[in-house]
Enzyme design. Sequence first.
Site, PDB file in Angstrom:
ATOM      1  N   THR A 216      -4.626 -26.933  15.731  1.00 25.70           N
ATOM      2  CA  THR A 216      -2.809 -27.239  15.519  1.00 25.70           C
ATOM      3  C   THR A 216      -1.805 -25.998  15.499  1.00 25.70           C
ATOM      4  OG1 THR A 216      -3.201 -29.049  15.306  1.00 25.70           O
ATOM      5  CG2 THR A 216      -1.472 -29.051  14.712  1.00 25.70           C
ATOM      6  N   ARG A 244      -7.120 -41.665  20.845  1.00 27.25           N
ATOM      7  CA  ARG A 244      -7.641 -41.640  19.457  1.00 27.25           C
ATOM      8  C   ARG A 244      -5.755 -40.384  19.675  1.00 27.25           C
ATOM      9  NH1 ARG A 244      -6.802 -36.090  16.574  1.00 27.25           N
ATOM     10  NH2 ARG A 244      -7.985 -36.526  14.523  1.00 27.25           N
ATOM     11  N   GLY A 246      -4.557 -38.681  16.575  1.00 21.44           N
ATOM     12  CA  GLY A 246      -4.430 -37.853  15.109  1.00 21.44           C
ATOM     13  C   GLY A 246      -3.560 -37.640  14.021  1.00 21.44           C
ATOM     14  N   ASP A 247      -2.978 -36.888  12.811  1.00 22.96           N
ATOM     15  CA  ASP A 247      -1.629 -36.354  12.113  1.00 22.96           C
ATOM     16  C   ASP A 247      -0.542 -36.511  12.880  1.00 22.96           C
ATOM     17  OD1 ASP A 247      -3.798 -34.021  12.567  1.00 22.96           O
ATOM     18  OD2 ASP A 247      -2.421 -34.064  10.306  1.00 22.96           O
ATOM     19  N   THR A 267      -2.401 -28.993   9.576  1.00 22.51           N
ATOM     20  CA  THR A 267      -3.435 -28.606  10.489  1.00 22.51           C
ATOM     21  C   THR A 267      -5.173 -29.643  10.103  1.00 22.51           C
ATOM     22  OG1 THR A 267      -3.930 -26.242   9.866  1.00 22.51           O
ATOM     23  CG2 THR A 267      -2.455 -26.635  12.132  1.00 22.51           C
ATOM     24  N   GLY A 268      -5.817 -29.332  10.565  1.00 26.91           N
ATOM     25  CA  GLY A 268      -7.180 -29.481  10.250  1.00 26.91           C
ATOM     26  C   GLY A 268      -7.830 -31.176  10.469  1.00 26.91           C
ATOM     27  N   GLY A 270      -7.556 -34.769  10.784  1.00 25.51           N
ATOM     28  CA  GLY A 270      -5.834 -35.251  11.141  1.00 25.51           C
ATOM     29  C   GLY A 270      -6.144 -36.702   9.860  1.00 25.51           C
TER      30      GLY A 270
HETATM   31  N1  ASP Z   1      -4.675 -32.008  12.985  1.00 27.77           N
HETATM   32  C1  ASP Z   1      -5.303 -32.329  14.178  1.00 27.77           C
HETATM   33  C2  ASP Z   1      -6.496 -33.748  14.799  1.00 27.77           C
HETATM   34  O1  ASP Z   1      -6.463 -34.602  13.975  1.00 27.77           O
HETATM   35  C3  ASP Z   1      -6.422 -31.088  14.416  1.00 27.77           C
HETATM   36  C4  ASP Z   1      -6.684 -29.829  14.009  1.00 27.77           C
HETATM   37  O2  ASP Z   1      -5.396 -29.494  13.151  1.00 27.77           O
HETATM   38  O3  ASP Z   1      -7.749 -29.238  14.455  1.00 27.77           O
HETATM   39  O4  ASP Z   1      -5.705 -34.298  15.823  1.00 27.77           O
END
Ligand code: ASP
Length: 365
Positions: A216, A244, A246-247, A267-268, A270
């Site tokens: 992200t 879906r 995400g965050d 990021t990460g 979500g």
């Molecule tokens: N945060 C993002 C999500 O969950 C994915 C990511 O940052 O890798 O969609």
Amino acid sequence: MTNEIENSVVPSSRRDFLKTSALAGIAASFGVAPRVVGASSLSPSSGAIAGPIAISSRNGQKSVLKAIELIQSGADALDAVVAGVNLVEEDPEDTSVGYGGLPNALGIVQLDSAVMHGPTCRAGSVGAIEGIKYASKVAKMVLERTDHVNLVGQGAQDFAVMHGFPVENLLTEKARLEWVRWRENMSTQDDYLPKHSLESTGIGAVTEKIPRHWGTIHCSAIDLAGNISCVTTTAGMAFKVPGRIGDSPIIGAGLYCDNTVGAAGSTGRGEANIENLCSFLIVERMRMGDSPEAACLYACQRIVDHTKLARLLDDKGRPAFNVQFYALNIKGEVGGAEIRGGNGTFAAATPEGGRLVKMAYLYKG
Ligand code: ASP
């Protein structure tokens, strides 16, 4: 569950930065003379207005420079950060964002994005939008040209088309082949879970043992007027269940800002962030006096404390996934933290140039 902090947090001002040799290469890619600085030098030494400054996740090195360039020519922070992340959205080599992003379980690229504008306290977002390369521009359009905050799916695409955005095929050959590889190896390691309990393990695709693509871009900035804005944009979790979100498009999770306090983004994984609304939490912690880094660590710990499912934990009882947070405050101080780390960095730029700043972390590795 073991929750002790392995690497106790050293305030940013005392944290080491990348060694000269490493920074030289990175700084070159930032287009500035190599320079090693401490985090404190990212803060203004005097003056009522803290900035300009821009920060982003590590994949936004060119984005923060673009944002600063625009801010220096008088741009509002929101226009600047969106233009910055557009560079990554249009880059087919970044398979986590925009064009070239990895698709959902059906092979369709669905993008999420949100923006927030500090001076007017307004936000806009799009979720699971298909066929539109610049999801962040559509999120900004939602802020500017609707009475709403969130648009999703077909409605988001229809709105974008109404405003002249072309519908394009976002699935590159590289991303399609990745999807085919995943599909041909589907098993219990996807996101459709059988019935399970708090104790179930070995299902779902979040552990570090099962390679899974995340990515992200988040970018926050303070402009010449001292105003703060931010954006987060993503293709989301690769091979996600269609529909879906995400965050990233959730205000308070993927990003949040308050013009009197600062901004935060993530990021990460979500799902963990949504369930804890961490960007909002970070801004509120900064309002209470935390430094950006301390506030980001606080949010990491909140996720650790709230992760109860065995399938999401490693053999030491810690989250098997990672989440990263990035924050800046109204004084121009910056900080970042992740649950699992050691070598993590994020990008920051001022008129003096760009650099990578080390992230704090709870657990090594
Ligand atoms: N945060 C993002 C999500 O969950 C994915 C990511 O940052 O890798 O969609």
